[in-house]
Motif scaffolding. Structure first.
Motif, mmCIF file in Angstrom:
data_model
loop_
_atom_site.group_PDB
_atom_site.id
_atom_site.type_symbol
_atom_site.label_atom_id
_atom_site.label_comp_id
_atom_site.label_asym_id
_atom_site.label_seq_id
_atom_site.Cartn_x
_atom_site.Cartn_y
_atom_site.Cartn_z
ATOM 1 N N LEU A 1 0.817 -1.208 0.000
ATOM 2 C CA LEU A 1 0.000 0.000 0.000
ATOM 3 C C LEU A 1 0.856 1.267 0.000
ATOM 4 O O LEU A 1 0.545 2.237 -0.704
ATOM 5 N N VAL A 2 1.929 1.263 0.788
ATOM 6 C CA VAL A 2 2.815 2.432 0.794
ATOM 7 C C VAL A 2 3.413 2.649 -0.592
ATOM 8 O O VAL A 2 3.441 3.776 -1.111
ATOM 9 N N GLU A 3 3.876 1.573 -1.213
ATOM 10 C CA GLU A 3 4.508 1.723 -2.526
ATOM 11 C C GLU A 3 3.500 2.071 -3.616
ATOM 12 O O GLU A 3 3.872 2.686 -4.623
ATOM 13 N N ARG A 4 2.233 1.735 -3.414
ATOM 14 C CA ARG A 4 1.211 2.117 -4.384
ATOM 15 C C ARG A 4 0.661 3.524 -4.117
ATOM 16 O O ARG A 4 0.604 4.356 -5.023
ATOM 17 N N ASP A 5 0.283 3.782 -2.875
ATOM 18 C CA ASP A 5 -0.437 5.020 -2.562
ATOM 19 C C ASP A 5 0.470 6.196 -2.238
ATOM 20 O O ASP A 5 0.027 7.348 -2.270
#
Length: 430
Positions: free
Chosen positions: A330-334
């Protein structure tokens, strides 16, 4: 090495409700009720200080008001205070893959490490040419400080040598007396292969000392199978024993009566209440005790450990990895485009129960970002020079917590809320 890999993106929940569905099916969900968690707060710092177990608060009140208040000194016998170090030690032994009677609780991790290093060094035949305590550059600083102090006190006989974490097993040689390593790196979450490093130490004729501070209660351990001579760890991280909770020390059962105690204290005497002027070490692990047990803090830790009697460690590990996988993805996407860089291994076999991201200088090096996140109700911590560190404690953490935490981090980065001057002011504890 840690370039973004979103190959698991198809496994990402589509929205928050999908995370809630995962939580509804979670076999560990019932354990959340055992902790007194502030409403609305997302706690991702259990790898630094575990939250308050409800049972610990109840126990402390009973110890203070009944055992101390009414029982007074009689409670050493009547309430079993004198046996607390061993009783707590046996509870911890079950979590680290050690035999009953091989662990005792008390003192701090640093003091126990000093004792463990001395015990391991005492196993080296004398005279010996082995003069090196081998560790790695990712070890927790206090462990290195203790080893440095021990080397200084040796008058030049001992030396500390550090190598890169990935080079540790291959660096043991004929000069190595003891290999000292922290199982899970406190900054990056990188996890050593306990069996492989211990085998390398023993193959070269060296002893092995493990620090399990970031492992006990977080990952399954089989300390006995590893054959390591000694191990230490703390009680206030994943074991939830409270701030400054007593630490523990393990000595392999076959060695317990061979190693002289580094600190020959009263409670390590074979018969402390005989009050003889000369020291005679107790048999077994009890000789590693030193002073009077800290009853209040030991009682809190004892109560906190009760929850573990019914925890499936394999299920705990699966959830730990699922939560950290979700957080990383999620961090790497958002939060893409802000320069956050994962420093924690993606490989499950090399990852403890945390995830750390390095922050670029244009995000203030990370410190103000973490302060803004804490202000937004998500508690992680900052580790110098530039790391945002997040711990995943499956007994009370949920998938929706991970979803919400990343969403708040995204908002802080997008709005530059972190650049408020109040978030740049450094506190004493980071």
């Amino acid at each position: 090495m840690n370039a973004p890999d979103l190959s698991c993106a198809t496994d990402l929940p589509a929205d928050r409700s999908a995370c809630a569905a995962r939580d509804a099916a979670d076999p560990l969900a019932r354990f959340r009720a055992a902790f007194d968690l502030p409403e609305g707060l997302i706690y991702l710092d259990g790898n630094s200080l575990g939250p308050l177990p409800r049972a610990a608060a109840t126990r402390i009140e009973a110890v203070v008001r009944q055992e101390w208040g009414a029982g007074l000194i009689r409670s050493w016998n009547d309430a079993g205070w004198i046996d607390l170090p061993g009783r707590v030690g046996d509870r911890i032994a079950g979590l680290i893959g050690a035999a009953p009677g091989s662990v005792t609780a008390g003192d701090s991790t640093s003091i126990n490490l000093y004792k463990a290093l001395n015990a391991a060094l005492s196993l080296m035949p004398q005279p010996t040419g082995r003069s090196v305590i081998l560790s790695d550059t990712g070890n927790f600083p206090t462990d290195l400080y203790v080893a440095q102090g021990l080397c200084a006190a040796s008058g030049g006989r001992l030396h500390l040598r550090t190598v890169a974490p990935e080079a540790l097993a291959g660096s043991v040689d004929g000069d190595t007396a003891v290999v000292m390593a922290t199982h899970v790196d406190f900054r990056t979450g990188r996890m050593h292969d306990m069996q492989a490093v211990t085998r390398a130490a023993h193959a070269a004729g060296a002893a092995m000392v493990w620090d399990l501070a970031h492992s006990a209660g977080a990952v399954p351990l089989d300390l006995a199978a590893s054959g390591a001579e000694c191990a230490v760890g703390c009680g206030y991280k994943y074991l939830n024993g409270g701030p400054g909770a007593p630490a523990f020390i393990y000595v392999r059962p076959d060695l317990q009566d061979r190693v002289p105690p580094a600190l020959s204290g009263w409670m390590g005497h074979a018969a402390p209440f005989d009050f003889t002027p000369d020291y005679r070490p107790a048999a077994g692990i009890r000789r590693q005790q030193v002073g009077t047990p800290p009853i209040l803090s030991l009682s809190a830790l004892d109560a906190a450990l009760e929850v573990w009697a019914d925890v499936d460690m394999a299920a705990l590990r699966r959830k730990s990895l699922a939560l950290s996988d979700l957080f990383i993805a999620l961090v790497e996407r958002d939060c893409a485009g802000f320069g956050l860089r994962l420093v924690t291994p993606r490989d499950h076999g090399q990852r403890g129960s945390q995830a750390s991201f390095a922050c670029p200088a244009d995000l203030g090096g990370g410190y103000p970002v973490m302060q803004a996140l804490i202000d937004a109700g998500v508690i992680g911590d900052f580790r110098a020079p530039d790391l945002l560190r997040f711990g995943f404690t499956p007994l009370y953490l949920r998938h929706v917590d991970v979803w919400d935490a990343v969403d708040r981090l995204r908002q802080i980065l997008e709005t530059r809320r972190w650049d408020d001057p109040r978030f740049h002011a450094r506190a004493a504890v980071t």
